[in-house]
Design an enzyme around this catalytic site. Structure first.
Site, mmCIF file in Angstrom:
data_model
loop_
_atom_site.group_PDB
_atom_site.id
_atom_site.type_symbol
_atom_site.label_atom_id
_atom_site.label_comp_id
_atom_site.label_asym_id
_atom_site.label_seq_id
_atom_site.Cartn_x
_atom_site.Cartn_y
_atom_site.Cartn_z
ATOM 1 C CD GLN A 90 20.632 -16.144 9.792
ATOM 2 O OE1 GLN A 90 20.817 -17.130 9.090
ATOM 3 N NE2 GLN A 90 19.405 -15.748 10.110
ATOM 4 C CB CYS A 198 21.258 -12.007 5.746
ATOM 5 S SG CYS A 198 22.510 -10.715 5.556
#
Length: 244
Positions: A90, A198
């Site tokens: 991410q 993340c």
């Protein structure tokens, strides 16, 4: 019973007779777009047998990168440039004081097992941190390396506080890896507040660095630890220049 990433991380050495991995340390700050293109070129050449495997250590100017699973709502500010990285994962932050190690290895020479490869990368980071007496740990539901923070408040249900000290995001093409890992040596941790790092937003899970933990580690010392920990897991290296 299924194996964990940790138990899968053993035996990631190359096939006998394989050449050593080029170990490259870039000077100064490396432009992120340039790094992406350089990795693409190297990965293609490694797959075709025209270049040896490589580990490329860089620092970037301050920026955010979005992995293939990044969610728009996890970008909380636009004060820094944002790049689509093409790696797994991410949002994360890169910047001065953070050692990014781009790992370009040919898994066809090792093990064609992506999950085991991620476990090997985690084991490498944990071994490097242990050289500074830092306890690095992995979690089955969270990629990366974490360290306990008993000095910080626990979670709402009594979960112990933990901070992430190293991140992992990789991509493979023709079984050659690129992107890699990042280790927080002494970055400006305030920049992590501009994202949900993340995708993990729980209040008892934060981000730390070696210096934040009270260890006055230099980038050179961190590089030496990464180099020392690399060989037992991934094999021999040779010191090389970035563009030889």
């Amino acid at each position: 019973m299924s194996e964990t990433r940790e138990t899968l991380s053993k035996d990631f050495l190359p096939a006998p007779g394989s050449p050593p991995v080029d170990w490259i340390v870039a000077e100064g700050l490396t432009d992120y777009a340039f790094a992406l293109q350089r990795m693409e070129d190297w990965a293609a050449a490694i797959a075709e047998g025209r270049e040896p495997e490589k580990v490329w250590l860089v620092e970037h100017p301050p920026l955010y990168t979005a992995g293939t699973s990044a969610r728009p709502q996890d970008l909380l500010t636009h004060r820094l440039p944002v790049f689509s990285a093409g790696r797994g994962g991410q949002y994360t932050y890169h910047g001065p004081g953070q050692r990014v190690a781009y790992v370009l290895l040919d898994l066809s020479r090792r093990r064609r097992d992506v999950r085991a490869f991620v476990g090997a990368l985690e084991a490498w980071l944990i071994a490097a941190l242990a050289l500074f007496n830092v306890k690095g740990e992995t979690r089955e539901d969270r990629v990366g390396v974490w360290t306990p923070r008993p000095d910080k408040p626990a979670g709402p249900n009594g979960e112990p506080a933990e901070d992430k000290i190293a991140a992992i995001g990789v991509r493979l093409r023709r079984w050659v890896s690129f992107h890699g890992v990042s280790l927080n040596v002494e970055p400006d941790l305030r920049h992590f507040g501009g994202i949900v790092p993340c995708g993990i937003g729980e209040r008892h899970l934060g981000v730390t660095s070696l210096v934040d933990l009270g260890l006055p580690v230099t980038m050179m010392e961190a590089d030496m630890a990464l180099h020392q920990a690399f060989g037992p897991i991934f094999g021999a290296t040779r010191i090389a220049s970035a563009f030889s």
